[in-house]
Design a protein around this motif. Sequence first.
Motif, short mmCIF file in Angstrom:
data_model
loop_
_atom_site.label_atom_id
_atom_site.label_comp_id
_atom_site.label_asym_id
_atom_site.label_seq_id
_atom_site.Cartn_x
_atom_site.Cartn_y
_atom_site.Cartn_z
N GLU A 83 10.32 3.00 -36.95
CA GLU A 83 10.80 1.61 -36.97
C GLU A 83 12.32 1.52 -36.82
OE1 GLU A 83 9.16 -0.51 -40.28
OE2 GLU A 83 7.12 0.10 -39.78
N GLN A 84 13.00 2.66 -36.78
CA GLN A 84 14.45 2.70 -36.61
C GLN A 84 14.82 2.09 -35.25
OE1 GLN A 84 17.21 4.07 -38.49
NE2 GLN A 84 18.31 3.04 -36.86
N VAL A 85 15.90 1.31 -35.21
CA VAL A 85 16.38 0.79 -33.94
C VAL A 85 17.06 1.93 -33.19
CG1 VAL A 85 17.90 -0.85 -32.78
CG2 VAL A 85 16.66 -1.54 -34.84
N LEU A 86 16.53 2.23 -32.01
CA LEU A 86 17.08 3.27 -31.15
C LEU A 86 17.58 2.61 -29.87
CD1 LEU A 86 14.19 5.90 -31.46
CD2 LEU A 86 16.35 5.85 -32.74
N ILE A 87 18.81 2.88 -29.51
CA ILE A 87 19.39 2.37 -28.27
C ILE A 87 19.57 3.56 -27.34
CG2 ILE A 87 21.28 1.10 -27.20
CD1 ILE A 87 19.70 -0.53 -29.30
N VAL A 88 18.80 3.58 -26.27
CA VAL A 88 18.76 4.72 -25.36
C VAL A 88 19.64 4.43 -24.15
CG1 VAL A 88 17.24 6.25 -24.04
CG2 VAL A 88 16.38 5.12 -26.12
N TYR A 89 20.47 5.41 -23.80
CA TYR A 89 21.34 5.19 -22.63
C TYR A 89 21.52 6.47 -21.83
CZ TYR A 89 25.37 7.49 -24.86
OH TYR A 89 26.21 8.40 -25.44
N CYS A 90 22.00 6.27 -20.61
CA CYS A 90 22.35 7.38 -19.72
C CYS A 90 23.52 6.91 -18.86
CB CYS A 90 21.14 7.81 -18.88
SG CYS A 90 20.53 6.56 -17.73
N GLY A 107 5.26 4.92 -30.00
CA GLY A 107 5.21 4.17 -31.24
C GLY A 107 6.55 3.78 -31.83
N PHE A 108 7.64 4.04 -31.13
CA PHE A 108 8.97 3.64 -31.60
C PHE A 108 9.19 2.19 -31.19
CE2 PHE A 108 8.99 8.20 -31.54
CZ PHE A 108 9.70 8.52 -32.68
N ILE A 109 8.75 1.30 -32.07
CA ILE A 109 8.64 -0.12 -31.73
C ILE A 109 9.99 -0.80 -31.52
CG2 ILE A 109 6.39 -0.38 -32.83
CD1 ILE A 109 7.85 -1.59 -35.26
N ASN A 110 11.06 -0.21 -32.00
CA ASN A 110 12.39 -0.81 -31.87
C ASN A 110 13.30 -0.04 -30.92
OD1 ASN A 110 12.03 -3.07 -33.64
ND2 ASN A 110 12.03 -1.62 -35.32
N ALA A 111 12.71 0.72 -30.01
CA ALA A 111 13.50 1.41 -28.99
C ALA A 111 13.90 0.40 -27.93
CB ALA A 111 12.71 2.56 -28.38
N LYS A 112 15.17 0.41 -27.56
CA LYS A 112 15.70 -0.51 -26.56
C LYS A 112 16.58 0.30 -25.60
CE LYS A 112 16.25 -4.00 -30.22
NZ LYS A 112 14.87 -4.13 -30.40
N GLN A 113 16.69 -0.19 -24.38
CA GLN A 113 17.53 0.48 -23.40
C GLN A 113 18.87 -0.23 -23.30
OE1 GLN A 113 16.79 -0.39 -19.35
NE2 GLN A 113 17.72 1.49 -18.59
N TYR A 114 19.94 0.56 -23.36
CA TYR A 114 21.27 0.03 -23.04
C TYR A 114 21.39 0.13 -21.53
CZ TYR A 114 26.31 -0.15 -22.36
OH TYR A 114 27.57 -0.46 -21.89
N VAL A 115 21.23 -0.98 -20.87
CA VAL A 115 21.03 -1.03 -19.43
C VAL A 115 22.31 -0.79 -18.62
CG1 VAL A 115 21.30 -3.54 -19.18
CG2 VAL A 115 19.78 -2.29 -17.63
#
Length: 134
Positions: A83-90, A107-115
């Motif tokens: 449930e941790q907010v994860l901001i994924v980027y490249c 199942g990481f419901i709060n994963a978001k992409q830094y676009v």
Amino acid sequence: MANVVKGYQDYLAEAEAVIEQVNTAQAIALHQQGDVIFIDVRDVRELERDGMISGAYHCARGMLEFWADAKSPYHKDVFANSEQVLIVYCAAAWRSALATKTLVEMGFINAKQYVDGLTAWKEAGAPTQRKEKV
């Protein structure tokens, strides 16, 4: 030339249809809150050359599924809370789109992409850090 049935653009479109994306202003605000984890999925050579978002956790794209899965012998504690907010980027938002979709499917419901990626982050004057060579 290979007859590609499904190309990278198809995978990106599928990912972008199901993931939540944040822009630079939103990412900076989340970073300032301090209760999110930024996940850098770039290659280690890119980190050494270009730096990374301050406080980000490096997980090369090729290891993501193994590090995120609690049943994997390679599991990393940063992925312990689904449930941790994860901001994924490249760098260009391609790898991060695919990685974010993978995390959501795991199942990481709060994963978001830094676009906007690291370049936009740096252009905004947001904090970065050096990655030392190992």
